[in-house]
Design a protein around this motif. Structure first.
Motif, mmCIF file in Angstrom:
data_model
loop_
_atom_site.group_PDB
_atom_site.id
_atom_site.type_symbol
_atom_site.label_atom_id
_atom_site.label_comp_id
_atom_site.label_asym_id
_atom_site.label_seq_id
_atom_site.Cartn_x
_atom_site.Cartn_y
_atom_site.Cartn_z
ATOM 1 N N ASP A 173 41.509 47.418 39.352
ATOM 2 C CA ASP A 173 40.495 46.556 38.710
ATOM 3 C C ASP A 173 40.047 47.044 37.333
ATOM 4 N N HIS A 174 40.747 48.021 36.752
ATOM 5 C CA HIS A 174 40.278 48.588 35.490
ATOM 6 C C HIS A 174 41.375 48.779 34.442
ATOM 7 N N PHE A 175 42.618 49.037 34.851
ATOM 8 C CA PHE A 175 43.650 49.452 33.912
ATOM 9 C C PHE A 175 44.791 48.442 33.851
ATOM 10 N N GLU A 176 45.303 48.252 32.640
ATOM 11 C CA GLU A 176 46.483 47.409 32.467
ATOM 12 C C GLU A 176 47.365 48.004 31.374
ATOM 13 N N ILE A 177 48.668 47.943 31.588
ATOM 14 C CA ILE A 177 49.641 48.313 30.574
ATOM 15 C C ILE A 177 50.572 47.120 30.372
ATOM 16 N N SER A 178 50.778 46.738 29.137
ATOM 17 C CA SER A 178 51.644 45.599 28.836
ATOM 18 C C SER A 178 52.496 45.922 27.615
ATOM 19 N N GLY A 179 53.552 45.166 27.455
ATOM 20 C CA GLY A 179 54.417 45.419 26.316
ATOM 21 C C GLY A 179 55.346 44.269 26.022
#
Length: 729
Positions: free
Chosen positions: A194-200
């Protein structure tokens, strides 16, 4: 100047505080999207007295098949775009209200993108950036206070991808005319814990270009890490691009255009531009309560690259400082008329840029009921090295080596600005707007320029840029606004090299009417922009294809813009915009046939009087959209002397766009099929060019001198297509 700025800043705060006291004392229950706080300081909302257009991610995606962002914005009001290679990929440009790209202030998440020295925006270094853009706003005129070089006709601010709650992925591929292909992969983890996201995103774009050998090879990336909770959003992101393009800025003469409009005068096989640019940004958005929020942004940009050129018959051996040994001799005369031998040779040279750019932004927002105050500052520091290498010559001298530098210079630029803007309710129907900015710039250069002339500059500028406005909301459907803004802008590097040291000043008055109902919206505005020391494009280019500017003295742009969106029924809608303008230099002086001539009022270069954009949209069934996109650009002069040989003819071009989204419950969430046919009626048109003059001895002329003129043209692609498919999972 600083005292005036301080006084007016306090005035903004006092007026706003007074307005607050007249309001009902209650906390606002409205909360803002923390992603949008990134650009809140440089954007305006729909009720503001600033003329603007918004474009969403969904709108960009419909035609995002590889072409650059300026081309995707081609159908906005008062916008004219062009492409060196003719197909909308590579070196593309945008003009707004006749002002060139150096006047369009561009920010990415509030971070300045314009090159600090040239003030230009090089979209070739943002390959496939539309695929990582959440939304953008184009403000016309002075607009609101922004970071970096001030807006001098328009500002364009981009917001990059918002965080995603759910894990997702996309694979996009498109193919089209002139060997064009785009391959994009996007991934997101969604919110973890519910706090972290990594995208690319990773993209590759290639095109051979409409113009012969005007190829483009782009490789780009976008990587983002996010931390969020209810009141905090922290984003760390990096994006970058490597590009190689074959030069096509030389254009064609009128005869060459008739002979073969796709030919390229360059013949050297590696006449290319090569550049690497990487951006690193850190943003911290914090909402303290329903009234207070802040944003802190940091940026570092690294850029490095060169363009390579073949030059034959270099006839000034001092240019290369003894690096090359001459292989031929030309006989000339010295200052006393004595014969001298001038060595000439052929060389291949590279001209390099190596630069670093640092930015700090900080903004604080207070919002309660109908009162909003945003105050902030921005500081940027730039250092850039300019140097040239000879990588080949017919013969080197004994003390010369490959990659010896024949010129070298450096530049530094520091830019500090502070602003405070307030929107406040004056009564039930009137809303006021005040925006005050102080901007302080220093620019220094040392060493030699590319002509091996000593280039030393030490300039400082202090600017005060006020904006005020008033909105009258007559009812739920009609509102009227008026605004005044003042902008100042320093010369760029090329201007300083040409001896220009004074700043330009723009005063902008905007009057507008907005009508908004469920199925019909109309925006109408009248503007008057009047300048002191405006640097207008002369029409000529320097030896690397950059437009040359000159001070025109007093000048003005007067125009009317109308854009409307109408939903006729569920299956049919239209979006139309019309821009009418007159753009004049006052009492313009120039030298013709050896004499200084006052031409009176003349047309400002590259400023068409009529620009029309239109989109007819048809929705035959759910998830299918068919659109006919039309663009008309009236005739325009490429110079400022109203010479007929400098005139670009008007053109009317139509595109066809189709989008079909297939919902599926199997491997993919959706499959999106897109098609774009550009210039469906095969119009042969020219959207840009250059114009200049030269004097030659003429015994038949009363002054002994006659002025001649030359023109060059950039042909745009005839009928061409792009087809794409996106797999979403």
């Amino acid at each position: 100047m600083k005292n005036i700025f301080l006084f007016l800043t306090l005035l903004v705060l006092s007026v706003s505080a007074s307005a607050q006291q007249n309001q009902v004392q209650q906390d606002s229950t409205k909360t803002e999207n923390l992603d949008e706080v990134l650009v809140k300081a440089v954007r305006v909302d729909g009720d503001s007295p600033i003329t603007h257009s918004n474009v969403s991610k969904e709108e960009l995606a419909k035609r995002n098949l590889g072409q650059d962002i300026p081309v995707l914005l081609n159908f906005l009001p008062s916008v004219v775009t062009t492409s060196d290679a003719g197909a909308g990929i590579g070196y593309t440009g945008i003009r707004v209200r006749g002002t060139d790209a150096t006047r369009v202030n561009v920010t990415i998440n509030g971070i300045p993108y314009n090159d600090p020295e040239s003030q230009g925006t090089f979209w070739v270094n943002l390959g496939d950036f539309a695929s990582s853009t959440e939304s953008l706003q184009l403000q016309r005129g002075v607009g609101t206070s922004t970071n970096g070089s001030g807006a001098f006709g328009a500002s364009l601010n981009l917001l990059t991808d918002a965080f995603s709650e759910d894990a997702s992925g996309e694979i996009s591929n498109s193919f089209g005319s002139f060997g064009t292909r785009k391959h994009t992969v996007k991934l997101s983890t969604g919110l973890l814990n519910d706090h972290f996201e990594i995208s690319g995103r990773f993209s590759k774009i290639n095109s051979d270009g409409y113009v012969d050998r005007a190829f483009t090879d782009l490789r780009s990336y976008f990587i983002q890490g996010v931390y969020k909770d209810d009141n905090t959003l922290i984003k760390a992101l990096t994006f970058g691009n490597t590009e190689q393009t074959y030069q096509s800025w030389f254009g064609l003469t009128a005869d060459q255009l008739q002979e073969n409009r796709r030919q390229n005068p360059y013949t050297y096989e590696n006449e290319t531009d090569n550049y690497w640019q990487d951006h690193y940004q850190l943003h911290w958005n914090e909402r303290f309560d329903n009234n207070w929020s802040m944003n802190l942004g940091l940026n570092y940009t690294k850029g490095k690259g060169y363009f390579e050129q073949f030059e034959d018959d270099i006839d000034d051996i001092s240019l290369y400082n003894g690096i090359v040994l001459p292989t031929d001799i030309r006989v000339d005369e010295d200052e006393d008329g004595n014969p001298v031998d001038v060595p000439i040779t052929d060389v291949i040279r590279r001209r390099w840029l190596d630069n670093n750019f640092y930015v700090l932004n900080a903004n604080l927002t207070y919002k309660k009921n109908t009162l909003e105050i945003i105050s902030g500052l921005s500081y940027s520091s730039y250092d850039g090295d300019h140097f040239g290498e000879v990588i080949w010559a017919k013969q080197f001298s004994e003390n010369g080596n490959i990659r010896d530098r024949y010129y070298e210079g450096d530049a530094t630029k520091n830019d500090f600005s502070i602003f405070s803007k307030a929107t406040f309710k004056l009564s039930e129907k009137f809303t006021g707007y005040i925006d005050l900015q102080g901007r302080f710039v220093s620019y220094k250069t040392n060493g030699l320029n590319s002509d091996r002339d000593v280039f030393v500059t030490d300039a400082d500028f202090s600017f005060f840029n006020p904006k005020v406005g008033l909105t009258f909301k007559n009812n739920d459907f009609n509102s009227f606004y008026g605004s005044y803004g003042r902008a100042n802008r320093e010369p760029n590097r090329d201007d300083f090299e040409a001896g220009v040291t004074e700043n330009e000043t723009l005063n902008d008055i905007e009057l507008g009417w907005r009508y908004n109902r469920e199925k019909v919206s109309v925006n109408t505005n009248l503007y008057y922009m009047f300048y002191e020391n405006q640097l207008v494009l002369t029409g000529e280019l320097d030896d690397v294809g950059s437009p040359i500017r000159a001070t025109s003295g007093k000048s003005f742009r007067l125009g009317l813009e109308v854009d409307a969106n109408i939903q006729f029924c569920k299956a049919f809608s239209t979006s139309t915009n019309v821009a009418l303008s007159t753009n004049k230099n006052k009492n313009f002086n120039t030298t013709i046939n050896g004499e200084l001539v006052d031409l009176g009022n003349t047309n400002i270069s590259f400023s068409p009087e009529l620009v029309i954009g239109n989109a007819l949209n048809f929705f035959p069934v759910e998830n299918i959209q068919l659109s006919i996109l039309s663009k008309y650009v009236g005739e325009q002069y490429m110079g400022n002397i109203d010479n007929e040989s400098s005139k670009l003819s008007s053109y009317f071009v139509n595109d066809f766009n189709i989008n079909y989204e297939i919902k599926t419950n199997k491997l993919f969430k959706a499959i999106v099929l897109s098609g774009l046919v550009n210039n469906i009626f095969n119009k042969k048109y020219v959207s840009n060019g250059y114009f200049g003059s030269f004097d030659f001895d003429d015994t038949t002329s009363p002054t002994g001198t006659t002025t001649g003129y030359f023109s060059g043209f950039y042909p745009q692609a005839t009928t061409n297509f792009l087809l794409g498919a996106t797999l979403k999972f």
